[in-house]
Write a protein that holds these residues in place. Structure first.
Motif, PDB file in Angstrom:
ATOM      1  N   UNK A   1       0.847  -1.201   0.000  1.00  0.00           N
ATOM      2  CA  UNK A   1       0.000   0.000   0.000  1.00  0.00           C
ATOM      3  C   UNK A   1       0.877   1.244   0.000  1.00  0.00           C
ATOM      4  N   UNK A   2       1.889   1.260   0.859  1.00  0.00           N
ATOM      5  CA  UNK A   2       2.801   2.404   0.933  1.00  0.00           C
ATOM      6  C   UNK A   2       3.550   2.596  -0.379  1.00  0.00           C
TER       7      UNK A   2
ATOM      8  N   UNK B   1      10.154  -0.063   3.290  1.00  0.00           N
ATOM      9  CA  UNK B   1       9.031   0.004   4.231  1.00  0.00           C
ATOM     10  C   UNK B   1       9.233  -1.008   5.351  1.00  0.00           C
ATOM     11  N   UNK B   2       9.566  -2.237   4.987  1.00  0.00           N
ATOM     12  CA  UNK B   2       9.699  -3.311   5.970  1.00  0.00           C
ATOM     13  C   UNK B   2      10.924  -3.133   6.864  1.00  0.00           C
ATOM     14  N   UNK B   3      11.862  -2.301   6.427  1.00  0.00           N
ATOM     15  CA  UNK B   3      13.051  -2.034   7.242  1.00  0.00           C
ATOM     16  C   UNK B   3      12.880  -0.817   8.140  1.00  0.00           C
ATOM     17  N   UNK B   4      11.790  -0.072   7.980  1.00  0.00           N
ATOM     18  CA  UNK B   4      11.574   1.117   8.819  1.00  0.00           C
ATOM     19  C   UNK B   4      11.227   0.681  10.241  1.00  0.00           C
TER      20      UNK B   4
ATOM     21  N   UNK C   1       1.428  -4.256  14.221  1.00  0.00           N
ATOM     22  CA  UNK C   1       2.371  -4.577  13.155  1.00  0.00           C
ATOM     23  C   UNK C   1       2.779  -3.385  12.289  1.00  0.00           C
ATOM     24  N   UNK C   2       2.485  -2.172  12.728  1.00  0.00           N
ATOM     25  CA  UNK C   2       2.721  -1.002  11.889  1.00  0.00           C
ATOM     26  C   UNK C   2       4.117  -0.428  12.107  1.00  0.00           C
TER      27      UNK C   2
ATOM     28  N   UNK D   1       4.368   2.859   7.585  1.00  0.00           N
ATOM     29  CA  UNK D   1       2.959   2.467   7.456  1.00  0.00           C
ATOM     30  C   UNK D   1       2.011   3.552   7.961  1.00  0.00           C
ATOM     31  N   UNK D   2       2.548   4.539   8.683  1.00  0.00           N
ATOM     32  CA  UNK D   2       1.720   5.524   9.383  1.00  0.00           C
ATOM     33  C   UNK D   2       1.949   6.902   8.781  1.00  0.00           C
TER      34      UNK D   2
END
Length: 392
Positions: free
Chosen positions: A163-164, A188-191, A197-198, A202-203
């Motif tokens: 989505x991001x 994104x997954x490394x942030x 789970x956010x 994601x925010x």
């Protein structure tokens, strides 16, 4: 009598560190220029309020009217949390449809604090109670929705990252967006994890920014020479239904005498469907949607709530590219809050700016082909919901 959109304007989102009035005035002047009218032609001004910017923010209609120059125009100010802009639009639209004015200006702007929002009030404020007693800051609140979605429908963190990625790509094409850089799923997954789970990416952030719309009667637009203007076909500002919203907190009515039959739809779904009913269309008619992506997971929830697919099916639309620019039903082609951040009173107005430019075919590199009907939705604190539908 119809209300149509003559002009849209925005001050780019960011962290500029200046007074919110400057952002609103810039957006208003751009909207007036696009409409082809002068400030002195405006008969009614509605300001969407921002309670975080002192007394001027609480009387935004007057603040913007004074900054643009006193002309004797009638004014109103409106606060409805994140739905402030939509309710301000509704006030202006209603006055036009009632024949009480021909042309109105709606403005919203904010200078948001750094970091996540904090409660404004004291112990009597339900927001304060949520933060201080439950420890449920906004990211925690968003994370609860995300975790629920994962448990119910099997949504994964890869889906949230997608989505991001989708929205960041759209935002990179939008000159008004704060974040104009495409990102990868790996980034994104490394942030950093904020509220499982956010992750941070994601925010949505908090931002400064402004947006404005010039509304007019169709007769006024015709006299001005505007051809086939975008029509503001519906605005929904529904509240929750009692059986679905029972909060044992101060200032919330929980008297059983106020109860009504259970709702046909959950609150967010009801927001959009009230607008569909007013406009005489259905979700199958929508060309594009701007939804309130406070988090990546909430975008997926909204897609289902507004009827673009059934419960649990938004992940499939995402994975097959149907909600991306160029897909069957593009969602958040502006870049969404993922690319803009929150400038609370301007948000719903900014969504309408995007729909206006899209329906005019003036959105540049992010243009949705053959856009005829646009939907924008968001939800504000204290039971404020809004949906706006535009048509050609």
């Amino acid at each position: 009598m119809d209300a149509v959109i003559l002009g849209a304007g925005m001050h780019p989102w960011g962290k500029w560190g200046r007074d919110f009035t400057e952002y609103g005035v810039r957006a208003a002047k751009d909207a007036l220029a696009e409409a082809g009218i002068a400030w002195t032609d405006v008969q009614f001004v509605v300001g969407a309020d921002t309670i975080r910017n002192g007394y001027p923010g609480l009387v935004a209609g007057s603040t913007f009217a004074q900054a643009l120059g006193w002309t004797g125009a009638r004014i109103a100010s409106c606060y409805a949390a994140c739905a402030s802009g939509a309710q301000a639009l509704d006030i202006a639209r209603t006055r036009i449809m009632a024949g009480l004015c021909d042309v109105a200006l709606v403005v919203g702007a904010d200078a948001a604090p750094k970091g996540f929002f904090k409660p404004v009030g004291g112990p009597g404020d339900p927001d304060w109670l949520r933060f201080k007693l439950l420890g449920a800051s906004n990211p925690v609140y968003f994370a609860l929705y995300a975790r629920r979605r994962m448990e119910l429908y099997g949504t994964t963190q890869d889906d949230l990252a997608a989505v991001k990625v989708k929205n960041a790509l759209a935002g990179s094409l939008n000159p008004n967006a704060r974040y104009r850089k495409a990102v990868t799923a790996e980034e994104v997954l490394a942030s950093p994890m904020v509220a499982d789970p956010l992750r941070l990416m994601d925010i949505c952030a908090t931002s400064d920014g402004g947006a404005a719309i010039v509304l007019a009667s169709r007769d006024y637009a015709r006299r001005l020479g505007a051809r086939d203007p975008v029509r503001l076909a519906a605005i929904s500002t529904v509240t929750p239904t009692f059986p679905n919203t029972v909060l044992e907190l101060p200032n919330f009515a929980t008297d059983s005498a106020a109860a009504v039959p259970p709702p046909a739809r959950p609150f967010r779904s009801a927001i959009a469907h009230a607008a569909y009913e007013e406009a005489g269309i259905g979700p199958e008619d929508v060309s594009l949607a701007e939804v309130y992506d406070l988090s990546t997971a909430l975008e997926l929830d909204w897609i289902e709530d507004i009827g673009l697919c059934g419960p649990g099916e938004a992940d499939k639309l995402l994975r097959t590219g149907q909600t991306a620019l160029g897909g069957r039903i593009p969602v958040n082609v502006s870049g969404g809050l993922a690319s803009f951040g929150e400038a609370i009173p301007a948000q719903a107005i900014a969504q309408l700016c995007e729909l206006t430019w899209q329906l005019r075919g003036a959105a540049g590199a992010r243009q949705v082909e053959h856009a005829r009907i646009g939907l924008a939705v968001n939800q504000g604190l204290f039971g404020h919901g809004s949906a706006v539908i535009t048509t050609r």
